[in-house]
Write an enzyme that holds these catalytic residues in place. Sequence first.
Site, PDB file in Angstrom:
ATOM      1  N   ASP A 105       0.849  -1.194   0.000  1.00 49.16           N
ATOM      2  CA  ASP A 105       0.000   0.000   0.000  1.00 49.16           C
ATOM      3  C   ASP A 105       0.890   1.251   0.000  1.00 49.16           C
ATOM      4  OD1 ASP A 105      -2.925   1.053   0.433  1.00 49.16           O
ATOM      5  OD2 ASP A 105      -1.795   2.001   2.044  1.00 49.16           O
ATOM      6  N   TYR A 154     -12.635   8.100  -1.574  1.00 49.57           N
ATOM      7  CA  TYR A 154     -11.895   8.261  -0.325  1.00 49.57           C
ATOM      8  C   TYR A 154     -10.731   9.222  -0.438  1.00 49.57           C
ATOM      9  CZ  TYR A 154      -8.177   4.942  -1.763  1.00 49.57           C
ATOM     10  OH  TYR A 154      -7.130   4.311  -2.386  1.00 49.57           O
ATOM     11  N   TYR A 236      -2.001  11.524   1.913  1.00 49.25           N
ATOM     12  CA  TYR A 236      -2.852  11.821   0.763  1.00 49.25           C
ATOM     13  C   TYR A 236      -2.937  13.327   0.527  1.00 49.25           C
ATOM     14  CZ  TYR A 236      -4.341   6.955   1.317  1.00 49.25           C
ATOM     15  OH  TYR A 236      -4.372   5.584   1.419  1.00 49.25           O
ATOM     16  N   HIS A 301      -7.229  -6.376  -0.442  1.00 51.26           N
ATOM     17  CA  HIS A 301      -6.151  -5.400  -0.340  1.00 51.26           C
ATOM     18  C   HIS A 301      -5.102  -5.747   0.718  1.00 51.26           C
ATOM     19  CE1 HIS A 301      -4.189  -1.541  -0.730  1.00 51.26           C
ATOM     20  NE2 HIS A 301      -4.315  -1.319   0.564  1.00 51.26           N
TER      21      HIS A 301
END
Length: 322
Positions: A105, A154, A236, A301
């Site tokens: 990830d 998201y 992010y 995931h």
Amino acid sequence: MEGIEHKTLSVNGLSIHIAQKGEGPLVLLIHGFPELWYSWRHQILFLADHGYRAVAPDLRGYGDTTGAPLDDTTKYTIHHLVGDMIGVLDAITKEGEKVFVVGHDWGAIIAWHLCMFRPDRVKGLVNMSVPFIPWDPNGDIVTRLRSAFGEDHYMTRFQEPGDIESELGKMSPQTVMKKFLAYRDPDQIYFPKGKGFGYAPGDTPVTLPTWLSQQDLDYFASYLQKNGITGGVNYYRAFHLSWELTAAWKGAKVMVPTKFIIGDLDLTYHMPGLKDYILGDEFKKDVPLLQEVVVMEDVAHFINQEKPHEVNIHIIKFLQKF
């Protein structure tokens, strides 16, 4: 757990917590969102038992690592994150020592850039869930995903400071972690305003995955309770700045021997264009030393936790080539 040693390193103005076990060639394990060193618990024990020194840090903003300001998203660029990993390696390796890197990830994103920025430090790479994403002159990934999936996606909901914190703050840390970790739909994750997780809105219960014990969930939730989620979502929020700062690497390739693993139910695998990229020729062009791509069936995931035995075997088979 089972002889894992915990240490704190002074790195880049931070106190970085690492968990480690074993002796031998070093394997740096880099976790993702919204996780901890603990995500690698199965790999640490396995690698130590097979003659490797496994080291898993808590990344900045996570776990027992402290010192990164939560109110300054500019401190979470890819340069900071790679710099932290270089600092960890400087603290625990001998001069000139190359290491193996395993990422998942966000840990995979960090690992790709670590190998691109500093291939002199890496012997081999096993990355999971997120393929190499070359620099795109059309904009950062958040801009592109907003266009594809709208304002509830998201990554878009993560952009405004305080927004997703308020949304998730209506739920207990156990519920938040369970809903993240239990997700195994190839569709994207959405957070419609005021409804929490789109796939399980409000108080909709979700079942604890068989691969995650209540003790595991409580461990993750305890650190979410302690630290909040801001540190993780700041990664992010720094995407655009990272995009600006990495323009000089347009067209750069990852020149490290690599193995890539992804589950066929992973939402990343089903983002626009990524399946074709992973299975086609372009991935190999960007990562010329890519040796193998593994697509695991019926796996979502959080692949290294959902299928630890299979992932451990994939990792060790790659490492034993060196």
